[in-house]
Write an enzyme that holds these catalytic residues in place. Sequence first.
Site, PDB file in Angstrom:
ATOM      1  N   ARG A 102      18.817  -7.213  13.930  1.00 17.04           N
ATOM      2  CA  ARG A 102      19.072  -7.502  15.340  1.00 17.04           C
ATOM      3  C   ARG A 102      18.015  -8.488  15.841  1.00 17.04           C
ATOM      4  O   ARG A 102      16.896  -8.530  15.345  1.00 17.04           O
ATOM      5  CB  ARG A 102      19.052  -6.230  16.187  1.00 17.04           C
ATOM      6  CG  ARG A 102      17.668  -5.657  16.398  1.00 17.04           C
ATOM      7  CD  ARG A 102      17.664  -4.291  17.069  1.00 17.04           C
ATOM      8  NE  ARG A 102      18.470  -4.220  18.260  1.00 17.04           N
ATOM      9  CZ  ARG A 102      18.041  -4.564  19.472  1.00 17.04           C
ATOM     10  NH1 ARG A 102      16.817  -5.035  19.632  1.00 17.04           N
ATOM     11  NH2 ARG A 102      18.831  -4.440  20.529  1.00 17.04           N
ATOM     12  N   GLU A 156      -0.568  -2.023   5.168  1.00 18.06           N
ATOM     13  CA  GLU A 156       0.318  -1.966   6.340  1.00 18.06           C
ATOM     14  C   GLU A 156       0.200  -0.622   7.040  1.00 18.06           C
ATOM     15  O   GLU A 156       0.228  -0.547   8.265  1.00 18.06           O
ATOM     16  CB  GLU A 156       1.771  -2.212   5.924  1.00 18.06           C
ATOM     17  CG  GLU A 156       2.755  -2.251   7.092  1.00 18.06           C
ATOM     18  CD  GLU A 156       3.161  -0.894   7.633  1.00 18.06           C
ATOM     19  OE1 GLU A 156       3.248  -0.742   8.871  1.00 18.06           O
ATOM     20  OE2 GLU A 156       3.367   0.041   6.832  1.00 18.06           O
ATOM     21  N   GLU A 157       0.090   0.462   6.244  1.00 12.86           N
ATOM     22  CA  GLU A 157       0.113   1.798   6.834  1.00 12.86           C
ATOM     23  C   GLU A 157      -1.061   2.014   7.783  1.00 12.86           C
ATOM     24  O   GLU A 157      -0.921   2.656   8.808  1.00 12.86           O
ATOM     25  CB  GLU A 157       0.102   2.862   5.729  1.00 12.86           C
ATOM     26  CG  GLU A 157       1.354   2.874   4.856  1.00 12.86           C
ATOM     27  CD  GLU A 157       2.599   3.323   5.595  1.00 12.86           C
ATOM     28  OE1 GLU A 157       2.490   3.784   6.741  1.00 12.86           O
ATOM     29  OE2 GLU A 157       3.696   3.213   5.022  1.00 12.86           O
ATOM     30  N   ASP A 173       0.802  -1.220   0.000  1.00 18.08           N
ATOM     31  CA  ASP A 173       0.000   0.000   0.000  1.00 18.08           C
ATOM     32  C   ASP A 173       0.837   1.272   0.000  1.00 18.08           C
ATOM     33  O   ASP A 173       2.020   1.272   0.332  1.00 18.08           O
ATOM     34  CB  ASP A 173      -0.953   0.001   1.197  1.00 18.08           C
ATOM     35  CG  ASP A 173      -0.227  -0.106   2.533  1.00 18.08           C
ATOM     36  OD1 ASP A 173       0.766  -0.863   2.618  1.00 18.08           O
ATOM     37  OD2 ASP A 173      -0.637   0.557   3.497  1.00 18.08           O
ATOM     38  N   HIS A 216       7.734   8.922   4.424  1.00 22.26           N
ATOM     39  CA  HIS A 216       6.501   9.706   4.537  1.00 22.26           C
ATOM     40  C   HIS A 216       6.710  11.170   4.145  1.00 22.26           C
ATOM     41  O   HIS A 216       5.823  11.998   4.381  1.00 22.26           O
ATOM     42  CB  HIS A 216       5.889   9.603   5.941  1.00 22.26           C
ATOM     43  CG  HIS A 216       5.418   8.225   6.293  1.00 22.26           C
ATOM     44  ND1 HIS A 216       4.367   7.986   7.155  1.00 22.26           N
ATOM     45  CD2 HIS A 216       5.851   6.992   5.909  1.00 22.26           C
ATOM     46  CE1 HIS A 216       4.169   6.681   7.274  1.00 22.26           C
ATOM     47  NE2 HIS A 216       5.077   6.060   6.531  1.00 22.26           N
TER      48      HIS A 216
END
Length: 428
Positions: free
Chosen positions: A214, A174-175, A116, A401
């Site tokens: 990580r 996802e956003e 998206d 963004h």
Amino acid sequence: MVSTFPNPASVDLSRIRLAIRSLQPQLVEWRRRLHQQPELGFQEKLTSEFVSQKLQEWGIDHQTAIAHTGIVATIKGNKLPTPIRLRSQQAASHSATLTASPLPTPQVLAIRADMDALPIQELNEVPYKSQHDGVMHACGHDGHTAIALGTAYYLQEHRQDFSGTVKIIFQPAEESPGGAKPMIEAGVLKNPDVDAIIGLHLWNNLPLGTVGVRAGALMAAVECFNCTILGKGGHGALPHQTVDSVVVAAQIVNALQTIVARNVNPIDSAVVTVGELHAGTKRNVIADTARMSATVRYFNPSFKGFFHQRVEQIIAGICQSQGANYDLEYWSLYPPVINDIKIAELVRTVAEEVVETPMGIVPECQTMAAEDMSFFLQEVPGCYFFLGSANPAKDLAYPHHHPRFDFDETALGMGVEMFVRCVEKFFS
């Protein structure tokens, strides 16, 4: 330290790299096409159609319309798993005779990519600029989709090089409001059951040629709240006749900062940010109501429920002391992204091969940004990692963004190589 994920003898690393480099022009072409047609969450119709068209063209089995626009592709390797050689119990006391155990059950590795875009007007003047007014791929998800497509194509063409099954999950939204959870609820981790999952995020906070990986917490949980302070309005010259919602709200904003400063262990990281505060219509009128909106971030899963409790205690206490009332709406959006130790090691060992220098591995790469990849990681062990994509020399270093966000497309081939090597090493 000796890696527990050595390369299998059959893997020709130079062959993988050369094959993926030949894909680079297609990766760029796919990414730019997707960039020109950005779509918001659960509206990725054109994107989904493009992905499905490519998968069908390559003969890859896939399901569409999962959680509205999601796709899951399944690629089965042709390589037989190597039998485990064991000493027979009868012969163990007389000789070193070995017997072959039954072939191990093939495993399933999932790869996740989000599709998206964001409600942002693009300011870049490039040939592949967004053609959809007010919508832009300002976070790199067009690159994620292109990388996943390149990985699917490569694996389909080289099924003889791995023995298990790869599921590639093309996820919507996802956003916001989050497509991972509805995809999980639709069964994307089942039939066959997924044993582990990996995913990447192109990351302009790291330079091109680096990988941030990580174990443990990588990205934060995100919780949100809206609060309306209900006071009593009146004339600015007669404050004693009112309950000033602005004064109450100001006290609340300041007091909320004590949660992190005085209630959270300094070893832990957390953030409470009031991003919106609206009140009043005129300078000499005391506002009847004040409205605020805020976000809460933390890494430690044990904080779930804690911030909600403390936020309401502070708001309730201040309102009571000032004679005001309040209306609080509090909700949790995404949990923290927690990487599995073993799968994170797998990704790290692959990254050392791909970036070719230990200096390119960034282990301390945590961010308070959030990601709904966290829902997948709650279900199966996995690793989400950052792939450096910034190149200031080409003016490709604007933050995510931002209306001028873009990235160095060299990272696309690196992303495919990371995924492909993870697949072959995982199944070895």
